[in-house]
Design an enzyme around this catalytic site. Structure first.
Site, PDB file in Angstrom:
ATOM      1  N   GLU A  69      35.809  48.336  42.556  1.00  0.00           N
ATOM      2  CA  GLU A  69      37.046  47.542  42.492  1.00  0.00           C
ATOM      3  C   GLU A  69      37.389  47.176  41.057  1.00  0.00           C
ATOM      4  O   GLU A  69      38.531  47.284  40.625  1.00  0.00           O
ATOM      5  CB  GLU A  69      36.904  46.246  43.300  1.00  0.00           C
ATOM      6  N   CYS A 106      32.637  42.035  46.571  1.00  0.00           N
ATOM      7  CA  CYS A 106      31.765  40.950  46.135  1.00  0.00           C
ATOM      8  C   CYS A 106      32.590  39.843  45.475  1.00  0.00           C
ATOM      9  O   CYS A 106      33.774  40.021  45.160  1.00  0.00           O
ATOM     10  CB  CYS A 106      30.707  41.486  45.164  1.00  0.00           C
TER      11      CYS A 106
END
Ligand SMILES: [Zn+2]
Length: 164
Positions: A69, A106
Site C-alpha cells: 500500500e 496495517c
C-alpha cells in the site's frame, strides 16, 4: 454515511473495484517477499484514469521493508503529484498459491492513506479482503482509522474533535 460495505463474492463487487483487485492480484505475483512468502499487491485508480500498482518489498533487515500500500501511494505521489486517488485495492496471495487470502491494511498504511486523503481533500474508497473471505469496501481512508492523528492536530492542537 455508510462507512463499510461487506461483499461475499468478488464477482459481486462493482466493476471498478473488481478491475483494481484484478490489477492488485496480478501485481502480487511480482512481490518481493522472500521471507514471509506473503505476496501483496495494491492498485490505485487516479482521477486521470491511470492505474498505479505496487507490491510489498521485504528486506533481510526486516524493518527496512515496505508494504504494498505504501509502495503504491509513494510511487503515485512521486509520478502524479497533482492527481487524486479515486480508489485503492489490496490483494494478497501466498507464494505458489492461486487463491487470494485475507489481507487488511496495517496501521501505518492506514495512517499514510489518511495523509493522502487529507492532501487531496477528497475521500477515496479502499477495497480489501477481510476476515471470513468477505470483501471490505471502505468509503474512505478516514473510516479505517478512527480517532487518528492528522494534520489538524498540528494546526489546532486545542481542537479535540480531530476535525476543522
Ligand atoms: Zn502496511
Amino acid at each position: 454515511m455508510k462507512e463499510f460495505t461487506l461483499i461475499d463474492h468478488l464477482e459481486d463487487l462493482d466493476a471498478e473495484s473488481k478491475y483494481l483487485v484484478h490489477k492488485a492480484k496480478e501485481a502480487a505475483l511480482h512481490a518481493y517477499a522472500p521471507y514471509s512468502k506473503f505476496m501483496v499487491g495494491a492498485a490505485a485508480l487516479l482521477d486521470n484514469g491511470k492505474v498505479v500498482t505496487g507490491t510489498n518489498q521485504e528486506n533481510a533487515a526486516y524493518p527496512s521493508g515496505m508494504c504494498a500500500e505504501r509502495v503504491v501511494l509513494y510511487a503515485l505521489s512521486a509520478q502524479y503529484p497533482e492527481q487524486k486517488i479515486v480508489r485503492l485495492a489490496v490483494a494478497a496471495r501466498r507464494k505458489n498459491g492461486k487463491d487470494l487470502v485475507p489481507a487488511t491494511s496495517c496501521g501505518p498504511c492506514r495512517q499514510v492513506m489518511l495523509e493522502f486523503e487529507g492532501k487531496q481533500a477528497d475521500p477515496f474508497k479502499v477495497v480489501m479482503l477481510g476476515p471470513d473471505n468477505r470483501w471490505v469496501v471502505a468509503s474512505s481512508a478516514e473510516s479505517l482509522l478512527p480517532f487518528s492523528f492528522s494534520k489538524s492536530n498540528l494546526e489546532h492542537g486545542h481542537n479535540t474533535s480531530g476535525h476543522e
